[in-house]
Design a protein around this motif. Sequence first.
Motif, PDB file in Angstrom:
ATOM      1  N   VAL A 264       0.840  -1.197   0.000  1.00 54.19           N
ATOM      2  CA  VAL A 264       0.000   0.000   0.000  1.00 54.19           C
ATOM      3  C   VAL A 264       0.884   1.260   0.000  1.00 54.19           C
ATOM      4  CG1 VAL A 264      -1.713   1.336   1.292  1.00 54.19           C
ATOM      5  CG2 VAL A 264      -1.902  -1.156   1.169  1.00 54.19           C
ATOM      6  N   GLN A 265       1.929   1.250   0.833  1.00 52.42           N
ATOM      7  CA  GLN A 265       2.837   2.401   0.885  1.00 52.42           C
ATOM      8  C   GLN A 265       3.520   2.628  -0.454  1.00 52.42           C
ATOM      9  OE1 GLN A 265       2.934   4.452   3.297  1.00 52.42           O
ATOM     10  NE2 GLN A 265       4.884   5.542   3.338  1.00 52.42           N
ATOM     11  N   SER A 266       3.970   1.558  -1.067  1.00 47.61           N
ATOM     12  CA  SER A 266       4.624   1.667  -2.369  1.00 47.61           C
ATOM     13  C   SER A 266       3.662   2.191  -3.426  1.00 47.61           C
ATOM     14  CB  SER A 266       5.172   0.299  -2.792  1.00 47.61           C
ATOM     15  OG  SER A 266       5.888   0.403  -4.000  1.00 47.61           O
ATOM     16  N   THR A 267       2.414   1.754  -3.351  1.00 44.64           N
ATOM     17  CA  THR A 267       1.398   2.193  -4.316  1.00 44.64           C
ATOM     18  C   THR A 267       1.041   3.664  -4.095  1.00 44.64           C
ATOM     19  OG1 THR A 267       0.533  -0.073  -4.308  1.00 44.64           O
ATOM     20  CG2 THR A 267      -0.835   1.614  -5.333  1.00 44.64           C
ATOM     21  N   LEU A 268       1.011   4.087  -2.842  1.00 43.78           N
ATOM     22  CA  LEU A 268       0.753   5.501  -2.549  1.00 43.78           C
ATOM     23  C   LEU A 268       1.874   6.390  -3.078  1.00 43.78           C
ATOM     24  CD1 LEU A 268      -0.678   5.265   1.072  1.00 43.78           C
ATOM     25  CD2 LEU A 268      -1.928   5.946  -0.984  1.00 43.78           C
ATOM     26  N   LEU A 269       3.109   5.915  -2.963  1.00 40.33           N
ATOM     27  CA  LEU A 269       4.214   6.677  -3.528  1.00 40.33           C
ATOM     28  C   LEU A 269       4.090   6.736  -5.048  1.00 40.33           C
ATOM     29  CD1 LEU A 269       6.818   8.259  -3.177  1.00 40.33           C
ATOM     30  CD2 LEU A 269       8.077   6.101  -3.298  1.00 40.33           C
ATOM     31  N   GLU A 270       3.685   5.629  -5.638  1.00 38.95           N
ATOM     32  CA  GLU A 270       3.506   5.608  -7.094  1.00 38.95           C
ATOM     33  C   GLU A 270       2.371   6.544  -7.512  1.00 38.95           C
ATOM     34  OE1 GLU A 270       4.920   4.437 -10.837  1.00 38.95           O
ATOM     35  OE2 GLU A 270       5.749   4.224  -8.812  1.00 38.95           O
ATOM     36  N   LEU A 271       1.358   6.678  -6.678  1.00 39.86           N
ATOM     37  CA  LEU A 271       0.287   7.639  -6.949  1.00 39.86           C
ATOM     38  C   LEU A 271       0.858   9.053  -7.012  1.00 39.86           C
ATOM     39  CD1 LEU A 271      -2.702   8.539  -7.156  1.00 39.86           C
ATOM     40  CD2 LEU A 271      -2.756   8.549  -4.645  1.00 39.86           C
ATOM     41  N   THR A 272       1.693   9.388  -6.055  1.00 39.43           N
ATOM     42  CA  THR A 272       2.341  10.702  -6.069  1.00 39.43           C
ATOM     43  C   THR A 272       3.160  10.881  -7.339  1.00 39.43           C
ATOM     44  OG1 THR A 272       2.417  10.875  -3.654  1.00 39.43           O
ATOM     45  CG2 THR A 272       4.030  12.155  -4.872  1.00 39.43           C
ATOM     46  N   VAL A 273       3.956   9.871  -7.673  1.00 42.27           N
ATOM     47  CA  VAL A 273       4.816   9.944  -8.859  1.00 42.27           C
ATOM     48  C   VAL A 273       3.993  10.097 -10.133  1.00 42.27           C
ATOM     49  CG1 VAL A 273       6.432   8.632 -10.296  1.00 42.27           C
ATOM     50  CG2 VAL A 273       6.725   8.674  -7.801  1.00 42.27           C
ATOM     51  N   GLN A 274       2.998   9.230 -10.315  1.00 38.01           N
ATOM     52  CA  GLN A 274       2.245   9.236 -11.565  1.00 38.01           C
ATOM     53  C   GLN A 274       1.387  10.487 -11.715  1.00 38.01           C
ATOM     54  OE1 GLN A 274       2.764   7.297 -14.118  1.00 38.01           O
ATOM     55  NE2 GLN A 274       4.313   6.191 -12.916  1.00 38.01           N
ATOM     56  N   SER A 275       0.862  11.005 -10.619  1.00 37.22           N
ATOM     57  CA  SER A 275       0.080  12.241 -10.725  1.00 37.22           C
ATOM     58  C   SER A 275       0.971  13.401 -11.159  1.00 37.22           C
ATOM     59  CB  SER A 275      -0.616  12.553  -9.391  1.00 37.22           C
ATOM     60  OG  SER A 275       0.321  12.766  -8.358  1.00 37.22           O
ATOM     61  N   ILE A 276       2.232  13.391 -10.712  1.00 34.99           N
ATOM     62  CA  ILE A 276       3.190  14.416 -11.126  1.00 34.99           C
ATOM     63  C   ILE A 276       3.587  14.225 -12.593  1.00 34.99           C
ATOM     64  CG2 ILE A 276       5.550  15.265 -10.804  1.00 34.99           C
ATOM     65  CD1 ILE A 276       5.157  14.441  -7.777  1.00 34.99           C
ATOM     66  N   VAL A 277       3.956  12.998 -12.934  1.00 34.51           N
ATOM     67  CA  VAL A 277       4.444  12.706 -14.284  1.00 34.51           C
ATOM     68  C   VAL A 277       3.363  12.982 -15.327  1.00 34.51           C
ATOM     69  CG1 VAL A 277       5.184  10.834 -15.811  1.00 34.51           C
ATOM     70  CG2 VAL A 277       6.194  11.055 -13.527  1.00 34.51           C
ATOM     71  N   GLN A 278       2.158  12.510 -15.067  1.00 34.65           N
ATOM     72  CA  GLN A 278       1.074  12.721 -16.027  1.00 34.65           C
ATOM     73  C   GLN A 278       0.749  14.200 -16.179  1.00 34.65           C
ATOM     74  OE1 GLN A 278      -2.291  10.172 -15.048  1.00 34.65           O
ATOM     75  NE2 GLN A 278      -0.984   8.372 -14.846  1.00 34.65           N
ATOM     76  N   SER A 279       0.747  14.919 -15.070  1.00 34.42           N
ATOM     77  CA  SER A 279       0.465  16.353 -15.123  1.00 34.42           C
ATOM     78  C   SER A 279       1.526  17.094 -15.924  1.00 34.42           C
ATOM     79  CB  SER A 279       0.417  16.929 -13.697  1.00 34.42           C
ATOM     80  OG  SER A 279      -0.643  16.379 -12.960  1.00 34.42           O
ATOM     81  N   LEU A 280       2.799  16.747 -15.686  1.00 41.10           N
ATOM     82  CA  LEU A 280       3.889  17.424 -16.374  1.00 41.10           C
ATOM     83  C   LEU A 280       3.871  17.129 -17.866  1.00 41.10           C
ATOM     84  CD1 LEU A 280       6.411  19.179 -16.196  1.00 41.10           C
ATOM     85  CD2 LEU A 280       7.738  17.106 -15.694  1.00 41.10           C
ATOM     86  N   LYS A 281       3.671  15.873 -18.225  1.00 35.12           N
ATOM     87  CA  LYS A 281       3.672  15.502 -19.637  1.00 35.12           C
ATOM     88  C   LYS A 281       2.516  16.156 -20.388  1.00 35.12           C
ATOM     89  CE  LYS A 281       6.200  11.142 -19.368  1.00 35.12           C
ATOM     90  NZ  LYS A 281       6.167   9.660 -19.566  1.00 35.12           N
ATOM     91  N   GLN A 282       1.401  16.328 -19.713  1.00 38.04           N
ATOM     92  CA  GLN A 282       0.250  16.950 -20.356  1.00 38.04           C
ATOM     93  C   GLN A 282       0.429  18.460 -20.487  1.00 38.04           C
ATOM     94  OE1 GLN A 282      -3.497  16.923 -18.136  1.00 38.04           O
ATOM     95  NE2 GLN A 282      -4.620  16.647 -20.046  1.00 38.04           N
ATOM     96  N   ALA A 283       0.927  19.101 -19.425  1.00 36.54           N
ATOM     97  CA  ALA A 283       0.988  20.565 -19.398  1.00 36.54           C
ATOM     98  C   ALA A 283       2.240  21.135 -20.048  1.00 36.54           C
ATOM     99  CB  ALA A 283       0.886  21.058 -17.956  1.00 36.54           C
ATOM    100  N   GLN A 284       3.361  20.419 -19.978  1.00 38.50           N
ATOM    101  CA  GLN A 284       4.619  20.896 -20.554  1.00 38.50           C
ATOM    102  C   GLN A 284       5.401  19.688 -21.068  1.00 38.50           C
ATOM    103  OE1 GLN A 284       6.864  24.382 -18.805  1.00 38.50           O
ATOM    104  NE2 GLN A 284       8.386  22.804 -18.384  1.00 38.50           N
TER     105      GLN A 284
END
Length: 366
Positions: A264-284
Amino acid sequence: MAYYIGIMSGTSLDGLDIVLIDQQPHLPSQLIANHYITMPEQLRDDLLILCSSGNDELAKAAIAEQQWAQLAAEGINHLLAQQQLTSSDIVAIGSHGQTVRHEPERGFTIQISNGALLAELTNITVVTDFRRRDVAAAGQGAPLVPAYHEALFKDDNKYRAILNVGGFSNLSLLSPNQTTHGFDCGPGNVLLDTWISYKLNKHYDDKGAWAASAKPNQALLKLFLADNFFSKTGPKSTGRELFNFDWLNNKLTQFNQSIADEVVQSTLLELTVQSIVQSLKQAQPITDELIVCGGGAFNNELLNRLQHNLTNTKVQTTQDYDIPPEWIEAMAFAWLAYCCLEKIPANRPAVTGAKGLRILGAIYPA
């Protein structure tokens, strides 16, 4: 010298970051000194209670902000003594206060700080309540740090993004010859801290070691990312009103499968990572450098996963630019105090969605 003090008390509620900067017109801030003061457990608990509805809220909030201001004054006086300065040497204090509610869609955001009491206790002019003017202008009131990131890091030749990872994560997008953009990506450390506190009675996952001990569960990650917040584009902001223990518990109940705590902890960290990565790739989509600040800059597993997902982007921290990552936000609020007193607009409408540029802050003279 033009000395300003900045105070930042973040979502983690672990303590107050206090900095002393020299802020000259048209020049980058110079960090002179810093001090950290731990949040007393009882005050931390009282502030957490205020993040959701309850009985006798007005009195509880009034008492808590008195205690918060007293703690801030204690830290400021320690810093001044350490630097052999007096209150007359300081132009102003920029105090973010402690966010207890952030609901711009309902027209309000609340940061308790009691600027009047802080001015009284320190004999220094206090500038606080920075977010509400932007919300009054139909903005999100957050994030406010992109304007400061712009002042420090904008480059005429590089596409940069500044990533602040505290309780929540937000991006400042700095493209050459373009308006600065930015928004909250989603939870940063808030759910990670919540889970490790619940399971291991620790305040945070040191360097991401617990998350690194397992692999994320992709099905659970997909369920997390299905939340409507992640499909929204900026301007957007978030807080504990959405991402909290109840949110996490509801998602785990929906998942309805046995899963190890560390997964669960690893998945929560991945949530943080993917929300950042997806946002960055979409916006810039083209980003030469991702520069990380905030507590997340010390999470090695977070940095490693970001670099793994952003193969064409150099991931580094503000320390590579000789600015300690843990002090950036406090420095930003010292700078915001300077902007208020100098009548310089400090919000960015492209970030918050406000109707226009606004001078931010309420002033309590010494």
